[in-house]
Design an enzyme around this catalytic site. Sequence first.
Site, PDB file in Angstrom:
ATOM      1  N   ARG A 189       0.839  -1.201   0.000  1.00  0.00           N
ATOM      2  CA  ARG A 189       0.000   0.000   0.000  1.00  0.00           C
ATOM      3  C   ARG A 189       0.882   1.261   0.000  1.00  0.00           C
ATOM      4  O   ARG A 189       0.564   2.259  -0.627  1.00  0.00           O
ATOM      5  CB  ARG A 189      -0.953   0.009   1.206  1.00  0.00           C
ATOM      6  CG  ARG A 189      -1.682   1.327   1.328  1.00  0.00           C
ATOM      7  CD  ARG A 189      -2.925   1.331   2.232  1.00  0.00           C
ATOM      8  NE  ARG A 189      -2.909   0.426   3.343  1.00  0.00           N
ATOM      9  CZ  ARG A 189      -2.254   0.632   4.495  1.00  0.00           C
ATOM     10  NH1 ARG A 189      -1.531   1.721   4.677  1.00  0.00           N
ATOM     11  NH2 ARG A 189      -2.320  -0.271   5.467  1.00  0.00           N
ATOM     12  N   TYR A 243     -15.061  16.244 -16.416  1.00  0.00           N
ATOM     13  CA  TYR A 243     -15.607  14.883 -16.347  1.00  0.00           C
ATOM     14  C   TYR A 243     -16.716  14.829 -15.281  1.00  0.00           C
ATOM     15  O   TYR A 243     -16.576  15.414 -14.202  1.00  0.00           O
ATOM     16  CB  TYR A 243     -14.468  13.900 -16.033  1.00  0.00           C
ATOM     17  CG  TYR A 243     -14.962  12.523 -15.692  1.00  0.00           C
ATOM     18  CD1 TYR A 243     -15.800  11.822 -16.568  1.00  0.00           C
ATOM     19  CD2 TYR A 243     -14.620  11.910 -14.491  1.00  0.00           C
ATOM     20  CE1 TYR A 243     -16.286  10.567 -16.247  1.00  0.00           C
ATOM     21  CE2 TYR A 243     -15.086  10.643 -14.171  1.00  0.00           C
ATOM     22  CZ  TYR A 243     -15.928   9.983 -15.051  1.00  0.00           C
ATOM     23  OH  TYR A 243     -16.399   8.741 -14.729  1.00  0.00           O
ATOM     24  N   ASP A 259      -6.106  18.601 -15.439  1.00  0.00           N
ATOM     25  CA  ASP A 259      -6.384  17.202 -15.773  1.00  0.00           C
ATOM     26  C   ASP A 259      -6.036  17.031 -17.254  1.00  0.00           C
ATOM     27  O   ASP A 259      -6.730  17.549 -18.132  1.00  0.00           O
ATOM     28  CB  ASP A 259      -7.876  16.919 -15.495  1.00  0.00           C
ATOM     29  CG  ASP A 259      -8.240  15.463 -15.735  1.00  0.00           C
ATOM     30  OD1 ASP A 259      -7.561  14.798 -16.530  1.00  0.00           O
ATOM     31  OD2 ASP A 259      -9.239  15.004 -15.134  1.00  0.00           O
ATOM     32  N   LYS A 313      -7.095   5.618 -19.473  1.00  0.00           N
ATOM     33  CA  LYS A 313      -7.326   6.095 -20.835  1.00  0.00           C
ATOM     34  C   LYS A 313      -6.067   5.919 -21.690  1.00  0.00           C
ATOM     35  O   LYS A 313      -5.565   4.810 -21.796  1.00  0.00           O
ATOM     36  CB  LYS A 313      -7.808   7.544 -20.770  1.00  0.00           C
ATOM     37  CG  LYS A 313      -8.897   7.786 -19.719  1.00  0.00           C
ATOM     38  CD  LYS A 313     -10.140   6.990 -20.037  1.00  0.00           C
ATOM     39  CE  LYS A 313     -11.328   7.186 -19.132  1.00  0.00           C
ATOM     40  NZ  LYS A 313     -11.244   7.040 -17.722  1.00  0.00           N
TER      41      LYS A 313
HETATM   42  O1  P1T Z   1     -12.317   6.479 -14.520  1.00  0.00           O
HETATM   43  P1  P1T Z   1     -11.119   6.939 -13.735  1.00  0.00           P
HETATM   44  O2  P1T Z   1      -9.860   6.221 -14.059  1.00  0.00           O
HETATM   45  O3  P1T Z   1     -11.391   6.978 -12.253  1.00  0.00           O
HETATM   46  O4  P1T Z   1     -10.816   8.451 -14.206  1.00  0.00           O
HETATM   47  C1  P1T Z   1     -11.651   9.541 -13.933  1.00  0.00           C
HETATM   48  C2  P1T Z   1     -11.475  10.624 -14.962  1.00  0.00           C
HETATM   49  C3  P1T Z   1     -10.742  11.751 -14.638  1.00  0.00           C
HETATM   50  N1  P1T Z   1     -10.546  12.739 -15.544  1.00  0.00           N
HETATM   51  C4  P1T Z   1     -11.043  12.666 -16.790  1.00  0.00           C
HETATM   52  C5  P1T Z   1     -10.802  13.780 -17.761  1.00  0.00           C
HETATM   53  C6  P1T Z   1     -11.775  11.544 -17.180  1.00  0.00           C
HETATM   54  O5  P1T Z   1     -12.242  11.507 -18.441  1.00  0.00           O
HETATM   55  C7  P1T Z   1     -12.007  10.500 -16.246  1.00  0.00           C
HETATM   56  C8  P1T Z   1     -12.817   9.298 -16.593  1.00  0.00           C
HETATM   57  N2  P1T Z   1     -13.636   9.464 -17.711  1.00  0.00           N
HETATM   58  C9  P1T Z   1     -14.488   8.534 -18.224  1.00  0.00           C
HETATM   59  C10 P1T Z   1     -14.692   7.325 -17.685  1.00  0.00           C
HETATM   60  C11 P1T Z   1     -15.208   8.956 -19.441  1.00  0.00           C
HETATM   61  O6  P1T Z   1     -15.770   8.107 -20.149  1.00  0.00           O
HETATM   62  O7  P1T Z   1     -15.199  10.157 -19.732  1.00  0.00           O
END
Ligand code: P1T
Length: 385
Positions: A51, A103, A175, A200
Site C-alpha cells: 500500500r 468529467y 487534468d 485512458k
Molecule cells: O475512470 P477513472 O480512471 O477513475 O478516471 C476519472 C477521470 C478523470 N478525468 C477525466 C478527464 C476523465 O475523463 C475520467 C474518466 N472518464 C471517463 C470514464 C469517461 O468516459 O469520460
Amino acid sequence: MHKDNLQKGTRAIHIGNEPDEKTGSVIPPIYQTSTFVQSSPGVHKGYEYTRSHNPTRTRLEECLASLENAKYCLVTSSGMAAVSLIFQSFPQGTKILCGDDVYGGTYRILNTIFNDRFELKHVNTTDVDSVKTELNSFKPDLVWLESPTNPMLQISDIKAICEASHALNAKVVVDNTFMSPYFQNPLDLGADVVLHSLTKYINGHSDVVGGAIMLNDMTQFDKLWYLQNSMGPSQSPFDSWLVLRGVKTLALRMRAHATNAIEIATYLEAHPKVDKVIYPGLQSHPQHELAKRQMSGFGGMLSVYIKGGLKESKTFLEEVKLFALAESLGGVESLIEHPAIMTHASVPLEERAKLGIADNFVRISAGVEDIEDLIADLSNALDRI
Ligand code: P1T
C-alpha cells in the site's frame, strides 16, 4: 547519454523499464507481494508494504514523471482516486474555481462529496477574462481545469491562466487525461499539478483502471503520498505492470489516434445527417489556433451533434458495430457514447443544457483501427437513421 535528453517515445519505452538488475530480464518483474521482509525491525531495502510502496509501481512512477517532465509522480488506483487525493490535500475552507466543463465524476465529487468542505465556483476557463474576474472577486486558492474539456473539447489557455492565478497566489491543477503527456505537458506551461486517468491513453488498452498525479513540489508530493498511504487508494503491482507495458506504445498510439480522429472529424463534418463536429484539429474549432500553439497534436477525441434528437442519436449509437457503445476513452479500440445519459449523467440537466450536452450529442474516442473500416461503420450507422 542522459535519459532526460531522450524523446518522449523513447522515454516511454526505457524509463522505468530498465532490465532487472538481478537476473537481466529485459521485462521488469511484477512484484506481486503485499509485504517485504525486514532483517531487523525497521531495517529493510526501501520497501515495507505494498500500500505504501511497491517496486513495480515505483518503475511506473519514474516513467510517468519523466513523460510529464515532473520531479514526482504518484500512481493511484483510479483517476478518481487521483482527483480525490488532490482535493484532500487542500484544507477545509479552500476556495476552488473549477472549469464548468469537466468529467462528470469530477463534477460529482466536488458538488456532492466535498461540497461541505470547500467553497466552489464554476467558470468557463476558455475565457481568460472570466477567469481573471473570478480570481479578483472570488479569490480562489485553487483553479482546476481540463484542456481539452470532457466532453465539449474546449481548449483553455493554460499558460495565461497559470500566470493570472499565480499572480494572486492560487495553485493550478490541470487534468491532462485527454491529451496524454505525448501531446501536452501542462507543468511546462506553468501548472502546479497534473493528473491523468491512466485508464485512458496512458495504458491504452481498456484493461486497467488507474490514475497518476505529477508535480514538482516535494512538500505537496509528500502530503499526497501520506494521504494515499493513510487512505489506501494505491494501484496493485499487476495493474502497474500492465500500464508500464501499455505506455511503451504511447507515441505510436497517439499519432495513430490523432490521424484517425481528423479523418473521422472531416468525414462527419461533411455528412448531411450531422449538424456539427467538435475536434480541436478542425479549422472550425473556436480555439483551433490556441490548440496548435499549446499542444503538439490534437488528440483522438471528438464530439458530434447528430441531426435530430434522442431517437436519431440512439439509432446511430445502436447501429455502429466497430465502435463499442461504452464509457471511457483512449483505448486502441474505438468507443462511442452518449454523455447526457452516460458519462455526464451526474451533471444537472440545466448545467448540461448550458454546456451543450444535448440529446443529439455523441462523443467518440477514435481508436487505431484501419480508417476505411471506421468510416464505413459510421456511414452505415448514419444511413440507418
Ligand atoms: O475512470 P477513472 O480512471 O477513475 O478516471 C476519472 C477521470 C478523470 N478525468 C477525466 C478527464 C476523465 O475523463 C475520467 C474518466 N472518464 C471517463 C470514464 C469517461 O468516459 O469520460
